[in-house]
Design an enzyme around this catalytic site. Structure first.
Site, PDB file in Angstrom:
ATOM      1  CE1 TYR A   1      -1.185  43.023  26.283  1.00 11.54           C
ATOM      2  CE2 TYR A   1      -2.105  41.354  24.754  1.00 11.54           C
ATOM      3  CZ  TYR A   1      -1.150  41.951  25.318  1.00 11.54           C
ATOM      4  OH  TYR A   1       0.199  41.470  25.172  1.00 11.54           O
TER       5      TYR A   1
ATOM      6  CE  LYS B   1     -10.449  33.018  -5.885  1.00 13.30           C
ATOM      7  NZ  LYS B   1     -11.235  33.655  -6.958  1.00 13.30           N
TER       8      LYS B   1
HETATM    9  C1  LIG Z   1     -12.413  33.274  -6.941  1.00  9.62           C
HETATM   10  C2  LIG Z   1     -13.237  32.989  -8.175  1.00  9.62           C
HETATM   11  C3  LIG Z   1     -14.098  32.241  -8.448  1.00  9.62           C
HETATM   12  C4  LIG Z   1     -14.703  31.347  -7.150  1.00  9.62           C
HETATM   13  O1  LIG Z   1     -15.776  32.378  -6.567  1.00  9.62           O
HETATM   14  P1  LIG Z   1     -16.711  31.842  -5.277  1.00  9.62           P
HETATM   15  O2  LIG Z   1     -17.607  33.196  -5.107  1.00  9.62           O
HETATM   16  O3  LIG Z   1     -15.631  31.617  -4.380  1.00  9.62           O
HETATM   17  O4  LIG Z   1     -17.440  30.579  -5.744  1.00  9.62           O
HETATM   18  C5  LIG Z   1     -14.775  32.036  -9.597  1.00  9.62           C
HETATM   19  N1  LIG Z   1     -14.075  32.561 -10.661  1.00  9.62           N
HETATM   20  C6  LIG Z   1     -13.246  33.531 -10.447  1.00  9.62           C
HETATM   21  C7  LIG Z   1     -13.022  34.203 -11.564  1.00  9.62           C
HETATM   22  C8  LIG Z   1     -12.594  33.788  -9.273  1.00  9.62           C
HETATM   23  O5  LIG Z   1     -11.794  34.672  -8.994  1.00  9.62           O
END
Ligand SMILES: *Cc1c(COP(=O)(O)O)cnc(C)c1O
Length: 357
Positions: free
Chosen positions: A251, A41
């Site tokens: 800055y 994602k």
């Molecule tokens: C993002 C997500 C994962 C992966 O989690 P990590 O901590 O990045 O390994 C797994 N399951 C769900 C439902 C998620 O939203």
């Protein structure tokens, strides 16, 4: 008249394909009897969804997790769409129809989503049960609802809130997830994210869902899983200048030279995800040295505030470095998290769209 493509800005994010493959392999092996999927994602945690999905797919991964159907659409041409699980589920009737038409799998997070999915024609789906994190997911008390009996459930999943700590919450959530598994028949059962894999076999079910660790993040200090660095940030030194005692940089003049210095202006700033947290704190390395095993690169300190599109570094340790040379940003996720106060997740997903990948 034809115009040539404009040159890309001089900053690049090198993604190591061998590291992606090795990380998936190691996480898959440590998932024991379960197989590992891949959470890709948020554009593959900022690194590029297509590149990382291709690497994991070639490594043998057959289960992919995205947040939205639009993210699924990006990787659908690369893998079997039926292997894509849409974590946020169908958010509207149109979304449900789109997921059904593209043959992806929605994660059903509420009774409303179950109804939307059935109205769109149903088909294989996953279920998220909330066992204590109180984000998305069906409540344990809703699992007896007759609507759910009409679903064709592939993966019954839940998500741990404290997998990166030794918290009693983990065991509480695991017990509730087992109860849910007993109540709702499914092809696969899934609980563990990256950190959850290290909690052992009891947390694995038949499918694990690592994200962070695939991309080089290490969520638990006691993890025995070998994880390789995936992302390398490099940028060009656009200008070299000399400053005198008493001259200040950037800055708000937060850095003042105590001796004459040679400094470099690097094409990288907070708009690229190199945050102001690194002001007077970050370090970079001469890339020339990285290719020469006899030459230990000397860390080049960030001087003064990081600006939107540039950062100034101390070139004292790199007397040969010239305008047009490249430097590599020190961005080891665990160290970077410790010194910036940001999470490894944020440090990855921050990296901006200006990088060529
Ligand atoms: C993002 C997500 C994962 C992966 O989690 P990590 O901590 O990045 O390994 C797994 N399951 C769900 C439902 C998620 O939203």
């Amino acid at each position: 008249m034809m115009h040539a493509e404009p040159p890309s800005p001089p900053l690049r994010l090198e993604i190591s394909r061998p590291s992606l493959v090795a990380n998936w392999w190691n996480l898959n092996r440590h998932s024991g009897k379960a197989r590992a999927g891949a959470a890709v994602k948020a554009n593959g945690y900022g690194l590029g969804a297509e590149v990382v999905t291709k690497a994991f797919s070639e490594a043998g991964c057959r289960d992919f997790f995205v947040a939205y159907s639009s993210e699924g659409a990006v990787i659908a041409p690369l893998v079997d769409p039926a292997s894509i699980s849409v974590l946020h589920g169908p958010l509207s009737a149109e979304d449900a129809a789109y997921i059904a038409a593209t043959r992806m799998r929605p994660v059903i997070n509420s009774l409303r989503q179950a109804a939307l999915w059935l109205e769109a024609g149903g088909g294989p789906c996953d279920i998220m049960v909330d066992t204590g994190i109180n984000r998305l997911g069906l409540a344990m008390t809703e699992l007896g609802d007759p609507l759910l009996e009409r679903l064709n459930v592939f993966t019954l999943m839940s998500h741990l809130s404290c997998a990166d700590e030794d918290s009693p919450t983990n065991e509480v959530q695991r017990r509730r997830w087992l109860e849910a598994c007993a109540q709702i028949p499914s092809r696969d059962t899934s609980l563990a994210n990256s950190a959850g894999i290290s909690l052992g076999e009891a947390y694995h079910g038949t499918l694990t869902r690592p994200g962070l660790s695939l991309f080089g993040g290490i969520p638990r200090d006691d993890s025995r899983i070998c994880i390789f660095k995936v992302a390398n940030l490099q940028a060009m030194v656009m200008q070299v200048r000399k400053i005198d005692v008493g001259d200040s940089i950037g800055y708000n003049a937060t850095f003042t030279a105590g001796c004459p210095m040679r400094i470099g202006v690097v094409a990288l700033g907070y708009a690229d995800g190199y945050l102001r947290a690194w002001s007077d704190k970050g370090t970079m390395l001469e890339t020339k040295c990285l290719w020469n095993p006899r030459h230990q690169p000397f860390p080049l300190r960030v001087l003064g505030r990081v600006s939107m599109d540039m950062t100034v570094i101390d070139l004292t340790g790199a007397p040969d470095l010239q305008e047009g040379d490249w430097v590599e940003v020190e961005y080891d996720l665990r160290q970077a998290a410790a010194s910036s106060g940001l999470s490894q997740y944020e440090l990855l997903t921050l990296l901006g769209s200006r990088f060529s990948r």
